[in-house]
Design an enzyme around this catalytic site. Sequence first.
Site, mmCIF file in Angstrom:
data_model
loop_
_atom_site.group_PDB
_atom_site.id
_atom_site.type_symbol
_atom_site.label_atom_id
_atom_site.label_comp_id
_atom_site.label_asym_id
_atom_site.label_seq_id
_atom_site.Cartn_x
_atom_site.Cartn_y
_atom_site.Cartn_z
ATOM 1 N N SER A 81 0.817 -1.213 0.000
ATOM 2 C CA SER A 81 0.000 0.000 0.000
ATOM 3 C C SER A 81 0.852 1.265 0.000
ATOM 4 O O SER A 81 2.006 1.253 0.426
ATOM 5 C CB SER A 81 -0.914 0.041 1.222
ATOM 6 O OG SER A 81 -1.737 -1.089 1.273
HETATM 7 N N1 SAH Z 1 0.028 -5.421 4.085
HETATM 8 C C1 SAH Z 1 0.820 -5.729 2.910
HETATM 9 C C2 SAH Z 1 0.124 -5.462 1.605
HETATM 10 C C3 SAH Z 1 -1.060 -6.267 1.438
HETATM 11 S S1 SAH Z 1 -1.621 -6.611 -0.188
HETATM 12 C C4 SAH Z 1 2.148 -5.006 2.926
HETATM 13 O O1 SAH Z 1 2.400 -4.200 3.818
HETATM 14 O O2 SAH Z 1 2.949 -5.271 2.036
HETATM 15 C C5 SAH Z 1 -2.890 -7.710 0.353
HETATM 16 C C6 SAH Z 1 -2.382 -9.073 0.727
HETATM 17 O O3 SAH Z 1 -3.494 -9.787 1.281
HETATM 18 C C7 SAH Z 1 -1.870 -9.887 -0.440
HETATM 19 O O4 SAH Z 1 -0.579 -10.347 -0.201
HETATM 20 C C8 SAH Z 1 -2.880 -11.041 -0.528
HETATM 21 O O5 SAH Z 1 -2.317 -12.239 -0.958
HETATM 22 C C9 SAH Z 1 -3.366 -11.128 0.902
HETATM 23 N N2 SAH Z 1 -4.654 -11.780 1.095
HETATM 24 C C10 SAH Z 1 -5.758 -11.720 0.329
HETATM 25 N N3 SAH Z 1 -6.753 -12.449 0.848
HETATM 26 C C11 SAH Z 1 -6.273 -13.012 1.985
HETATM 27 C C12 SAH Z 1 -6.814 -13.885 2.982
HETATM 28 N N4 SAH Z 1 -8.053 -14.379 2.884
HETATM 29 N N5 SAH Z 1 -6.029 -14.237 4.016
HETATM 30 C C13 SAH Z 1 -4.758 -13.783 4.122
HETATM 31 N N6 SAH Z 1 -4.193 -12.970 3.221
HETATM 32 C C14 SAH Z 1 -4.935 -12.579 2.166
#
Ligand code: SAH
Length: 239
Positions: A88
Amino acid sequence: MTGIGAMGSPVYIFIFVLLLLTAPVQEDAYKAQREQMVEQQLKRRGISDKAVLNAMRTVKRHLFVPTAIAPEAYSDGALPIGHKQTISQPYMVAYMTQVIEPTPGMKVLEIGTGSGYQAAVLAEIVKQVYTIEIIPEHGKAAAARLKQLGYNNVEVKIGDGYAGWEEHAPFDAIVVTAGAESVPPPLFAQLKEGGRMVIPVGPVYRTQTLKLIEKKRGKAVTRNLMPVVFVPFTREGQQ
Ligand code: SAH
């Protein structure tokens, strides 16, 4: 001149000294960029929590993005981290951290580890961070990175974050960094009384609403914060 003799030649000494000098310079360039990010992207837009600003100043965001785009790590936007996922925008990370009102004693659950950057920012402030990632490659890479950087208060689990992390519940706060179609009930159940959850809710790949949900006498008190676009919250088996 023999090879050994050449090693001691002024040219090599010059290169060696140059390497010694440029390593800290590069580090400093990123330090200056971090400071600029805090001043221009965060403070100006209303991020005022000192602990949050300090964490954003401290965490080396350039180590959480692919090496090729490290020079853009402190730009004012989201960046690709592979497998169609993004880290993000710095402002969004700071905002979501500020809105849960983090304090040193807290235990926080994050859903969507991604690069591990948001987890590291939280770990700078709170006591313990639990974070769940559904894409194994991201989860493993983030866990290794966090360990290497010395974040011993972060635990990464690979799995579907929908179910939360019962074993460590209840949590003082929950930060969801993927856009969910609705609030997963297990996550609300694992929130402590008086706890806060920040979560983007809305249709996949459309504008979602970032919501702040507080648990008051067991009930959800919801506040809509702002329109956002996050990568989708996926479910196990849906990949
Ligand atoms: N917080 C992260 C960015 C997140 S992008 C950072 O600081 O880099 C969103 C992430 O959520 C992705 O890696 C995706 O694979 C994950 N995601 C999506 N659905 C999910 C779920 N049900 N459980 C765990 N992770 C999930």
